[in-house]
Design an enzyme around this catalytic site. Structure first.
Site, PDB file in Angstrom:
ATOM      1  N   HIS A  75      43.202  52.489  27.278  1.00 50.86           N
ATOM      2  CA  HIS A  75      43.520  53.358  27.194  1.00 50.86           C
ATOM      3  C   HIS A  75      42.612  54.816  27.289  1.00 50.86           C
ATOM      4  O   HIS A  75      41.216  54.502  27.040  1.00 50.86           O
ATOM      5  CB  HIS A  75      44.122  53.959  25.748  1.00 50.86           C
ATOM      6  CG  HIS A  75      45.190  52.699  25.361  1.00 50.86           C
ATOM      7  ND1 HIS A  75      45.562  52.908  24.331  1.00 50.86           N
ATOM      8  CD2 HIS A  75      46.866  53.043  26.213  1.00 50.86           C
ATOM      9  CE1 HIS A  75      46.735  51.714  24.362  1.00 50.86           C
ATOM     10  NE2 HIS A  75      47.373  52.881  25.166  1.00 50.86           N
ATOM     11  N   CYS A 121      44.084  55.877  17.626  1.00 49.53           N
ATOM     12  CA  CYS A 121      45.731  55.032  17.707  1.00 49.53           C
ATOM     13  C   CYS A 121      46.187  54.773  15.795  1.00 49.53           C
ATOM     14  O   CYS A 121      47.036  54.430  16.296  1.00 49.53           O
ATOM     15  CB  CYS A 121      45.298  53.672  18.267  1.00 49.53           C
ATOM     16  SG  CYS A 121      43.859  52.847  17.584  1.00 49.53           S
TER      17      CYS A 121
HETATM   18  C1  CIR Z   1      48.287  46.813  21.787  1.00 51.68           C
HETATM   19  O1  CIR Z   1      47.432  45.856  22.828  1.00 51.68           O
HETATM   20  O2  CIR Z   1      48.421  47.314  22.559  1.00 51.68           O
HETATM   21  C2  CIR Z   1      46.904  47.221  20.718  1.00 51.68           C
HETATM   22  N1  CIR Z   1      46.403  45.139  20.301  1.00 51.68           N
HETATM   23  C3  CIR Z   1      46.042  48.097  20.636  1.00 51.68           C
HETATM   24  C4  CIR Z   1      46.775  49.074  20.654  1.00 51.68           C
HETATM   25  C5  CIR Z   1      45.529  50.578  20.967  1.00 51.68           C
HETATM   26  N2  CIR Z   1      46.251  51.523  20.781  1.00 51.68           N
HETATM   27  C6  CIR Z   1      45.522  53.044  21.014  1.00 51.68           C
HETATM   28  O3  CIR Z   1      44.068  52.207  21.327  1.00 51.68           O
HETATM   29  N3  CIR Z   1      45.819  53.799  21.234  1.00 51.68           N
END
Ligand code: CIR
Length: 254
Positions: free
Chosen positions: A160, A247
């Site tokens: 991201h 997140c």
């Molecule tokens: C994913 O792969 O979607 C989750 N394991 C991690 C998401 C992390 N989100 C973020 O940094 N906004």
């Protein structure tokens, strides 16, 4: 003015959360919950009102609420996360946001993860990533204004946009060295997270305090030198699931 934060509890299935590569040791869900409590406590100390959404065992990644909505100027754009397994996460988050914000729902085939969106200065930067497609970026622009939205191609292997850059004070960002060109952020002051500490470029700025990953001393020193008051928290378990600090929360004022 009330500051509010939305967070979501960690399910037992968090041990099965998505990750781009196998972690060096399995996720310890008990430790993850302790670390989540430490993270939540910063918002309480900073005077935020909390909305806590219960975990869903069918959604191992549900603690990462940032990806499910983009909140700007009283509007919550409810996203369609780019990973199919994460799309059911948006319903409960949308319902929890509805009393406070006007909701707009992203429609297929658009996909966008909130982790790809960074508001800084007058702009809304958005990463073109494996999770966020052209239709998702078009929906973002339609919702919040074409003139404000700046798409950015992410380097290979970056999940991201906010994995490598995050907002600090108004007009100031923290950017991981050797990831994105400084020219993309013309007009903003840039603090640098040094090479080898790119994970620490993801911080949560809460007015007076900056929540930072406690395991990264050189980034902490850079932020300290720039005059920020820091609130270091542990991140070992979310890191194993490719998560970091922004997140785990959605924040807004009303
Ligand atoms: C994913 O792969 O979607 C989750 N394991 C991690 C998401 C992390 N989100 C973020 O940094 N906004």
């Amino acid at each position: 003015m009330t500051d509010r934060v939305l967070l979501r509890e960690i399910p037992n299935s968090f041990s099965q959360a998505l990750s781009m590569r196998a972690p060096s040791s399995p996720i310890d869900v008990w430790v993850a919950r302790q670390q989540h409590v430490a993270y939540r406590s910063v918002f309480t100390a900073a005077g935020y009102q909390e909305t806590l959404v219960p975990a869903d065992e069918d959604c191992p990644d549900c603690v990462f609420v940032e990806d499910t909505a983009v909140i700007v100027d009283g509007i919550a754009l409810i996203t369609r996360p780019g990973a199919l397994s994460r799309q059911p996460e948006t319903g409960p988050v949308g319902r929890a946001l509805a009393p406070y914000l006007d909701l707009v729902h992203m429609q297929a085939p658009a996909t966008l993860d909130g982790g790809d969106v960074m508001c800084a200065g007058s702009k809304i930067y958005v990463g073109r990533s494996a999770r966020t497609n052209a239709e998702g970026i078009a929906t973002l622009a339609h919702t919040f204004g074409r003139d404000r939205v700046v798409p950015i191609d992410l380097p290979c292997g970056v999940l991201h946009l906010k994995c490598v850059v995050s907002p600090l004070s108004p007009g100031e960002i923290l950017l991981a060295d050797e990831t994105l060109s400084h020219e993309l952020f013309a007009g903003l002051e840039i603090i640098r997270a040094p090479l080898g500490e790119s994970y620490a470029a993801n911080v949560v700025a809460l007015g007076e305090y900056v929540i930072v990953a406690e395991e990264y001393p050189r980034t902490i020193a850079a932020l300290d030198a720039a005059g920020h008051s820091l609130w270091p928290v542990p991140t070992s378990e979310v890191c194993k699931a490719d998560g970091s600090l922004t997140c785990q929360s959605l924040r807004w004022s009303y």
